[in-house]
Design a protein around this motif. Structure first.
Motif, PDB file in Angstrom:
ATOM      1  N   UNK A 150       0.832  -1.207   0.000  1.00 17.37           N
ATOM      2  CA  UNK A 150       0.000   0.000   0.000  1.00 17.37           C
ATOM      3  C   UNK A 150       0.866   1.256   0.000  1.00 17.37           C
ATOM      4  N   UNK A 151       1.921   1.240   0.801  1.00 10.70           N
ATOM      5  CA  UNK A 151       2.812   2.406   0.851  1.00 10.70           C
ATOM      6  C   UNK A 151       3.581   2.569  -0.463  1.00 10.70           C
ATOM      7  N   UNK A 152       3.956   1.437  -1.072  1.00 12.40           N
ATOM      8  CA  UNK A 152       4.764   1.489  -2.290  1.00 12.40           C
ATOM      9  C   UNK A 152       4.016   2.155  -3.430  1.00 12.40           C
ATOM     10  N   UNK A 153       2.722   1.914  -3.540  1.00 12.74           N
ATOM     11  CA  UNK A 153       1.947   2.574  -4.597  1.00 12.74           C
ATOM     12  C   UNK A 153       2.054   4.097  -4.477  1.00 12.74           C
ATOM     13  N   UNK A 154       1.946   4.588  -3.271  1.00 12.80           N
ATOM     14  CA  UNK A 154       2.023   6.037  -3.076  1.00 12.80           C
ATOM     15  C   UNK A 154       3.432   6.552  -3.372  1.00 12.80           C
ATOM     16  N   UNK A 155       4.445   5.806  -2.916  1.00 13.32           N
ATOM     17  CA  UNK A 155       5.834   6.225  -3.143  1.00 13.32           C
ATOM     18  C   UNK A 155       6.139   6.348  -4.633  1.00 13.32           C
ATOM     19  N   UNK A 176       1.406   6.239  -7.742  1.00 14.05           N
ATOM     20  CA  UNK A 176       0.085   5.718  -8.106  1.00 14.05           C
ATOM     21  C   UNK A 176      -1.011   6.169  -7.141  1.00 14.05           C
ATOM     22  N   UNK A 177      -0.622   6.858  -6.093  1.00 13.18           N
ATOM     23  CA  UNK A 177      -1.611   7.320  -5.125  1.00 13.18           C
ATOM     24  C   UNK A 177      -1.854   6.302  -4.030  1.00 13.18           C
ATOM     25  N   UNK A 178      -2.376   6.730  -2.884  1.00 11.91           N
ATOM     26  CA  UNK A 178      -2.533   5.855  -1.721  1.00 11.91           C
ATOM     27  C   UNK A 178      -3.687   4.874  -1.823  1.00 11.91           C
ATOM     28  N   UNK A 179      -4.570   5.022  -2.804  1.00 11.60           N
ATOM     29  CA  UNK A 179      -5.755   4.163  -2.890  1.00 11.60           C
ATOM     30  C   UNK A 179      -5.673   3.124  -4.006  1.00 11.60           C
ATOM     31  N   UNK A 180      -4.581   3.089  -4.743  1.00  8.86           N
ATOM     32  CA  UNK A 180      -4.499   2.197  -5.900  1.00  8.86           C
ATOM     33  C   UNK A 180      -4.669   0.722  -5.516  1.00  8.86           C
ATOM     34  N   UNK A 181      -4.197   0.338  -4.360  1.00  9.96           N
ATOM     35  CA  UNK A 181      -4.277  -1.059  -3.939  1.00  9.96           C
ATOM     36  C   UNK A 181      -5.718  -1.543  -3.805  1.00  9.96           C
ATOM     37  N   UNK A 182      -6.653  -0.612  -3.638  1.00  5.47           N
ATOM     38  CA  UNK A 182      -8.058  -0.996  -3.481  1.00  5.47           C
ATOM     39  C   UNK A 182      -8.697  -1.477  -4.789  1.00  5.47           C
ATOM     40  N   UNK A 183      -8.071  -1.210  -5.919  1.00  3.51           N
ATOM     41  CA  UNK A 183      -8.712  -1.431  -7.217  1.00  3.51           C
ATOM     42  C   UNK A 183      -8.461  -2.815  -7.790  1.00  3.51           C
ATOM     43  N   UNK A 184      -7.573  -3.595  -7.173  1.00  7.98           N
ATOM     44  CA  UNK A 184      -7.298  -4.956  -7.655  1.00  7.98           C
ATOM     45  C   UNK A 184      -6.523  -5.691  -6.574  1.00  7.98           C
ATOM     46  N   UNK A 185      -6.717  -7.016  -6.490  1.00 10.50           N
ATOM     47  CA  UNK A 185      -5.954  -7.775  -5.491  1.00 10.50           C
ATOM     48  C   UNK A 185      -4.480  -7.784  -5.868  1.00 10.50           C
TER      49      UNK A 185
END
Length: 368
Positions: free
Chosen positions: A276-281, A284-293
């Motif tokens: 989750x943190x890596x997407x933001x770093x 991709x933004x902090x919410x990208x992990x919510x869109x796919x497993x």
């Protein structure tokens, strides 16, 4: 009713690999579960658990259906209960030596018959799901060898098929070609996805009659000997844009962070928090992990299990993984094995273009 047990293998059977050593190790792991829980038998009912325990035996007819058998493992032997119309094939072609087969009329419940074989009541698979997952985490050498071979063949099929496509090729034609190669290699196509340029927003794009256009993704999940190889590849026809190249670099960086965190003793929920943190770093933004497993351990299930914030399993050596970080228009996915030397990518074809990311060669988009 009373069943008449039958030996699992006779002298006229088609030769198969010697699974004695593999089966002995797995049986010992089940005995440990019985010892810890104070039971004398375990009733296995899922394809994932039974194919793991039986060394990849095919216990299905329909890929979408339930297994055609159940397995009762007690302290003396293994009892497979199946319909009379399935027993002969399983005995002659699928089962390791030593399994006692109990054929029952096709209209009888194999589950009820298996329960009556056990005294006292057997331990149910559903009651020890975590324990069984732990039992199949560490791949034995023979499993790792078979798994690596399957993944290599799937990666080669991807290269063969995607090297031949063109912008006018239909998504369904890509899936059909991949399916033919998977079946020819003795595997089963569990998942076939493909999206052309116009459907690139979909993370799980079932193929349609749409043409690929200038850029496309293909995904294969193929099963052989019970083990599932998971691979994603991209192809592009008229050169890349700066935005595409940037997104591809950033999603590979997210994957590199995941690989770096996948070490023996790490907890999966901790790795998930890092994802989750890596997407933001990486923009991709902090919410990208919510869109796919995000993937997780692999092997005898496509994901075993899908990792979430509630998955606290610990990573072990010789465990397989398929992580699949994704963002808008990008995704990266290969099946890997965690070895003493680090992450080893299994789904490799030397003909496919690659880029080096944090010391590992990772698939680039194939430019045609």
């Amino acid at each position: 009713m009373t069943t008449t047990p039958v030996a699992s293998r006779d002298a006229l059977s088609e030769p198969v690999d010697d699974l004695t050593g593999e089966h002995a190790v797995k049986r010992a792991r089940i005995m440990e579960i019985l010892d810890r829980t104070g039971h004398d038998s375990l009733l296995m009912t899922s394809n994932t658990v039974m194919t793991w325990y039986l060394g990849g035996s095919r216990l299905h007819i329909s890929l979408a259906g339930d297994p055609v058998a159940v397995l009762l493992v007690d302290r003396e032997r293994d009892h497979l209960v199946t319909s009379n119309n399935e027993a002969d094939r399983l005995i002659r072609e699928e089962l390791p030596a030593g399994v006692v087969v109990h054929p029952v009329p096709w209209y009888e419940s194999v589950l009820e018959v298996a329960r009556r074989l056990a005294v006292p009541e057997p331990l149910a698979e559903a009651d020890v799901q975590r324990e069984l997952r732990m039992a199949r985490q560490e791949l034995l050498p023979v499993e790792a060898e078979h798994y690596a071979a399957l993944n290599r063949e799937v990666a080669r099929a991807m290269t063969d098929v995607l090297s031949a496509v063109r912008p006018h090729t239909r998504e369904r034609d890509v899936a059909a070609e991949l399916s033919a190669r998977i079946v020819a290699m003795g595997a089963e196509p569990l998942v076939l996805l493909c999206n052309g340029r116009e459907r690139s927003a979909f993370r799980h794009p079932l193929p349609t009659a749409a043409p690929l256009g200038r850029r496309a993704m293909a995904v294969v999940c193929a099963r052989r000997r019970g083990m599932v190889a998971n691979v994603t590849r991209w192809v592009r026809f008229d050169g890349s844009t700066a935005a595409e190249r940037d997104a591809e670099v950033r999603i590979a960086a997210v994957e590199a962070d995941i690989f770096a965190a996948t070490v023996p003793g790490a907890r999966l929920d901790t790795i998930f928090d890092g994802i989750r943190r890596s997407y933001a770093v990486h923009g991709f933004g902090p919410e990208q992990w919510r869109l796919h497993h995000q993937g997780g351990p692999a092997g005898y299930a496509g994901r075993d299990p899908k990792v979430t914030a509630a998955t606290d399993d610990e990573v072990v050596l010789n465990q397989a993984f398929t992580w699949n970080p994704s963002g808008p228009g990008v995704k990266i996915e290969d099946t890997v094995l965690l070895t003493a030397e680090g992450v080893r990518v299994l789904s490799v074809d030397e003909r496919w273009p690659t880029v080096e990311v944090n010391g590992l060669m990772r698939p680039a988009t194939l430019e045609i």
